[in-house]
Write a protein that holds these residues in place. Structure first.
Motif, PDB file in Angstrom:
ATOM      1  N   TYR A  47       0.840  -1.192   0.000  1.00 11.74           N
ATOM      2  CA  TYR A  47       0.000   0.000   0.000  1.00 11.74           C
ATOM      3  C   TYR A  47       0.879   1.248   0.000  1.00 11.74           C
ATOM      4  O   TYR A  47       2.008   1.224   0.515  1.00 11.74           O
ATOM      5  CB  TYR A  47      -0.911   0.015   1.235  1.00 11.74           C
TER       6      TYR A  47
ATOM      7  N   THR B 250       0.602   5.705   0.454  1.00 11.86           N
ATOM      8  CA  THR B 250      -0.235   6.850   0.802  1.00 11.86           C
ATOM      9  C   THR B 250      -0.445   7.763  -0.397  1.00 11.86           C
ATOM     10  O   THR B 250       0.350   7.770  -1.341  1.00 11.86           O
ATOM     11  CB  THR B 250       0.400   7.696   1.916  1.00 11.86           C
ATOM     12  N   GLU B 251      -1.484   8.554  -0.343  1.00 15.07           N
ATOM     13  CA  GLU B 251      -1.646   9.629  -1.328  1.00 15.07           C
ATOM     14  C   GLU B 251      -0.475  10.590  -1.172  1.00 15.07           C
ATOM     15  O   GLU B 251      -0.130  11.013  -0.073  1.00 15.07           O
ATOM     16  CB  GLU B 251      -2.965  10.360  -1.094  1.00 15.07           C
TER      17      GLU B 251
ATOM     18  N   SER C 299       7.965   5.528   6.132  1.00 12.99           N
ATOM     19  CA  SER C 299       7.331   6.797   5.771  1.00 12.99           C
ATOM     20  C   SER C 299       8.353   7.917   5.883  1.00 12.99           C
ATOM     21  O   SER C 299       9.372   7.800   6.578  1.00 12.99           O
ATOM     22  CB  SER C 299       6.119   7.084   6.660  1.00 12.99           C
TER      23      SER C 299
ATOM     24  N   ASN D  30      -6.359   1.877   6.841  1.00 14.38           N
ATOM     25  CA  ASN D  30      -6.089   2.988   7.752  1.00 14.38           C
ATOM     26  C   ASN D  30      -5.140   2.521   8.846  1.00 14.38           C
ATOM     27  O   ASN D  30      -5.402   1.521   9.513  1.00 14.38           O
ATOM     28  CB  ASN D  30      -7.385   3.493   8.398  1.00 14.38           C
TER      29      ASN D  30
ATOM     30  N   GLY E  52      -2.317   7.287   8.889  1.00 14.90           N
ATOM     31  CA  GLY E  52      -3.078   7.762   7.745  1.00 14.90           C
ATOM     32  C   GLY E  52      -3.606   6.604   6.920  1.00 14.90           C
ATOM     33  O   GLY E  52      -3.475   5.435   7.274  1.00 14.90           O
TER      34      GLY E  52
ATOM     35  N   TYR F 113      -3.442   4.265   3.813  1.00 15.12           N
ATOM     36  CA  TYR F 113      -2.528   3.686   2.833  1.00 15.12           C
ATOM     37  C   TYR F 113      -3.376   3.037   1.737  1.00 15.12           C
ATOM     38  O   TYR F 113      -4.163   2.132   1.999  1.00 15.12           O
ATOM     39  CB  TYR F 113      -1.608   2.662   3.492  1.00 15.12           C
TER      40      TYR F 113
ATOM     41  N   THR G  53      -0.398   8.453  -6.088  1.00 12.99           N
ATOM     42  CA  THR G  53       0.482   7.877  -5.082  1.00 12.99           C
ATOM     43  C   THR G  53       1.966   8.158  -5.340  1.00 12.99           C
ATOM     44  O   THR G  53       2.832   7.535  -4.712  1.00 12.99           O
ATOM     45  CB  THR G  53       0.261   6.349  -4.991  1.00 12.99           C
TER      46      THR G  53
END
Length: 241
Positions: A30, A32-33, A55, A97, A118, A120, A165
């Motif tokens: 996954y 994140t935006e 991250s 989430n 956040g 994903y 993404t």
């Protein structure tokens, strides 16, 4: 409603609520935006369902976490043995989430300017990290071979499919690759449209454009901006002729 029935209803609500909280997230990768976080959830033996999170925040600060997920929750050690870092992984229609439940303890896994909580997202096909790299390698081969038409199609597809993404600096590099390819194909207006997000900053000196950025971000953006400025000037000159 009699008293016993009321107790039964409440009991059902609590039970269903507990089940909802313990749903295991699906296996997969996954993002994140904006591409600032990557989450991997895998089945491994004998560990069970394990996760990794990487991250990134401002000024090259980052978070790195890994561990086992049981009943939708990971329990990681902290400096206080009595207070572990607790993280819930909540499946959603778009991905997973990630919700830290003990904020202070989970902060120990992050640099000062980074976080990992956040949504994903499940990336679009072809947009996982390994797939994007393969596409960029294919683009470079086509571009170096001066097969600009196929190179454009390759990098443009990556941009259009994966923009949600992509990290901001990877996005900038891809836009520059597309713009210079459009230049070689004589699509000078297309080149300028591709680089429009950088036009305002490119009109300044690089030092002025990055003066409010922390050092690591200033260095990363400077490379994107210098290339964009060069490509914008190339395409402008051709349009003036």
């Amino acid at each position: 409603m009699n008293k016993n029935a009321a107790v039964l209803v409440i009991g059902l609500f609590v039970s269903s609520h507990g089940i909802a909280q313990n749903v295991m997230p699906p296996i997969g990768n996954y993002i994140t935006e904006g591409g600032w976080g990557n989450l991997s959830i895998q089945q491994k033996k004998p560990e069970g369902i394990v996760f990794e999170i990487h991250s990134f925040g401002a000024n090259a600060h980052s978070c790195q976490l890994e561990g086992e997920i049981r009943n939708g929750r990971a329990t990681l050690e902290s400096s206080d043995k009595e207070k572990p870092c607790l993280i819930d992984f909540q499946p959603s229609s778009r991905g997973v989430n990630v919700v830290p439940q003990t904020l202070q303890e989970c902060r120990e896994y992050c640099g000062m300017r980074a976080g990992f909580d956040g949504l994903y997202l499940k990336p679009v096909r072809g947009c996982e990290n390994i797939d994007r790299q393969a596409t960029k390698d294919k683009f470079k081969h086509l571009y170096d071979s001066k097969n600009y038409r196929d190179a454009r199609l390759t990098i443009e597809t990556l941009l259009n499919s994966c923009s949600t993404t992509l990290g901001q600096y990877e996005l900038g590099a891809i836009r520059n690759d597309l713009a210079i390819t459009q230049y070689h194909l004589g699509d000078f207006s297309g080149c300028l449209n591709t680089l429009e997000p950088y036009a305002k900053d490119a009109a300044m000196t690089t030092n002025d454009a990055v003066k409010d950025y922390p050092p690591a971000d200033a260095e990363a953006y400077s490379g994107i901006l210098d290339a964009a400025r060069t490509n914008i000037n190339l395409c402008h000159k051709k349009l003036r002729k």
